[in-house]
Design an enzyme around this catalytic site. Structure first.
Site, PDB file in Angstrom:
ATOM      1  N   LYS A  60       0.876  -1.174   0.000  1.00 15.18           N
ATOM      2  CA  LYS A  60       0.000   0.000   0.000  1.00 15.18           C
ATOM      3  C   LYS A  60       0.913   1.223   0.000  1.00 15.18           C
ATOM      4  CE  LYS A  60      -1.891   3.052   2.028  1.00 15.18           C
ATOM      5  NZ  LYS A  60      -1.861   4.542   1.709  1.00 15.18           N
ATOM      6  N   CYS A  97      13.516  11.263   7.292  1.00 11.48           N
ATOM      7  CA  CYS A  97      13.289  10.853   8.681  1.00 11.48           C
ATOM      8  C   CYS A  97      14.579  10.856   9.493  1.00 11.48           C
ATOM      9  CB  CYS A  97      12.639   9.472   8.725  1.00 11.48           C
ATOM     10  SG  CYS A  97      13.583   8.161   7.924  1.00 11.48           S
TER      11      CYS A  97
END
Length: 484
Positions: free
Chosen positions: A179, A287
């Site tokens: 996904k 990140c």
């Protein structure tokens, strides 16, 4: 079919080896951050598509899990070959989709995508543990494929971060339902076509497009999903953990960060400044970025002067231009989030030495590289992840103070250290709370190494054999001596 950067991209799902168009959920707009224009209408999946993809992956699992290691490795190399052939197309499409620099996609990111498949294909063939003896009994360790894996991936480096998960999951003998982030769906669709061209059996790799709550929720709660790997925010990770809990589905979570860059007075200041300015890479949407600059007081003035001069020379603009250093934020909603952090920091007393708002000359989603100083202790800008081109500068006087400041958040993803003293490096790195620590370097990432975070930066480790440990059920078979 959509034409994006001159490349034909199928905007539907990929389930069981077939393209599946929009169902009752219709479509959603995929907007390019470069100019905020819609580049494609993407199929909007839901519970039905999640169910169909899991069912396809479950049907494909028995045959794929029994496929020899050699054949799985061959197919992963064939996928890598397909990526190599389409580096330019993938680079152009991903730049249109997420606004990152096309030169970075072309030179580093897409070649790394191919490397992800090659590495885990080769690692699979060497995976093993030497048998060992217990009172004459033989212990044999093996790695059994777990089953269907649900992989949910972020938008800041869509294809590279997805294939960090896809490659080891497939190599281990699992089947996959991916996904991708709804803001960056396109290269996942291209990858599906590449896997088919490489000869990957139908149902082994599936892609379901859509929003997290609508398709990610049913996917992570599905009882036939045996592993979930997610990269993204802490709140979403908590929702995924809650969905997975009734089925006790094992999780691998790589979450946010508020990483420090510690600069000691004995450091090479030119190197330290280079490392600091590098934190603006990908418009700060990384990140691992060391967004908190912690500088020893005695060199803080000189460091700041050099930093401001180097950062001011960065060129912001269209990421398709080879000369551009910083592109746009990913989405209007994200730019507003970043700007909210900046405005609140100013209201709390922080002072912007650089930037401090959107780039008025460029308009759109372009946000000026920003550096704050003077933020009060415990301020939001010092403790919460902004995920934009926003850095803070603080000073320290002692090594003890530096370590305490570095560890002073709820995160623990990474840390960077600049020092000329090897003994200091050993002392400090041993005390830093982080999954990855870089000394006098940044973003050197070897797939043999474990990757993950401490505290609220994640759960578990992937990379090297750690990936196989997660994507497999590790079995120990103990055999008694055979009678003669």
């Amino acid at each position: 079919m959509a034409a994006v950067a001159g490349v034909a991209v199928e905007p539907g799902h990929w389930i069981g080896g077939e393209r599946v168009g929009p169902g009752s959920g219709g479509t959603f707009a995929d907007v390019s951050p470069i100019d905020e224009r819609t580049v494609a209408e993407i199929a909007r999946g839901g519970a039905g598509e999640a169910e169909a993809a899991v069912a396809a992956a479950r049907r494909a699992f028995p045959a794929w899990s029994r496929t020899s290691r050699e054949e799985r490795a061959r197919l992963l190399h064939a996928i890598a070959d397909g990526v190599d052939k389409r580096v330019e197309e993938l680079a152009q499409v991903e730049t249109a989709d997420n606004g990152a620099l096309v030169r970075s996609h072309r030179r580093g990111v897409m070649p790394r995508v191919a490397h992800n498949f090659r590495f885990f294909a080769d690692r699979l063939l060497r995976l093993g543990h030497e048998d060992f003896d217990t009172r004459g009994h033989t212990n044999h360790v093996s790695w059994d494929p777990a089953g269907v894996c649900a992989l949910i991936t972020p938008w800041n480096a869509p294809l590279m971060l997805a294939t960090w998960k896809i490659a080891p999951a497939l190599a281990a003998g699992n089947t996959v339902v991916l996904k991708p982030a709804e803001w960056t769906p396109l290269t996942a669709s291209l990858l599906a076509g590449i896997t088919a061209e490489a000869g990957l059996p139908d149902g082994v790799f599936n892609v379901v497009q859509g929003y997290g709550a609508e398709v990610g929720g049913p996917l992570t709660a599905h009882p036939d999903v045996k592993r979930i790997s997610f990269t993204g925010s802490v709140p979403t990770a908590k929702a995924i953990a809650a969905a997975a809990a009734p089925n006790l589905t094992p999780l691998s979570l790589e979450l946010g960060g508020k990483s420090p860059l510690l600069v000691f007075a004995d450091a090479d200041l030119d190197l330290a400044v280079d490392l600091a300015v590098e934190q603006y890479d990908n418009a700060g949407q990384v990140c691992l970025a060391a967004t908190r600059l912690l500088v020893e007081s005695s060199v803080a003035g000189e460091f700041t002067e050099r930093f401001l001069a180097k950062a001011a020379a960065l060129r912001q603009g269209d990421p398709r231009d080879e000369a551009t250093d910083i592109g746009p934020q990913i989405h209007r909603r994200h730019l507003e989030r970043v700007d909210g952090f900046v405005r609140r920091a100013k209201d709390a007393g922080a002072r912007a030495l650089l930037g401090g708002g959107p780039n008025e000359k460029l308009g759109g989603l372009y946000y000026r590289p920003t550096l704050f100083t003077g933020a009060p202790e415990g301020a939001e800008i010092l403790t919460e992840e902004v995920f934009g081109p926003v850095l803070t500068l603080q000073t320290f006087d002692t090594e003890e103070q530096a370590v305490a400041m570095a560890n002073g958040t709820r995160f623990g993803l990474a840390a960077t250290l600049a020092t000329g003293d090897p003994e200091r490096a050993r002392r400090v790195t041993s005390r830093l709370v982080a999954g990855t620590v870089w000394v006098n370097c940044f973003f050197v990432r070897d797939l043999r190494a474990p990757f993950g975070g401490a505290r609220e930066s994640g759960m578990g480790r992937e990379g090297g054999d750690w990936s196989f440990d997660f994507y497999c059920d590790v079995k120990n078979t103990v055999t008694a001596p055979w009678a003669r």
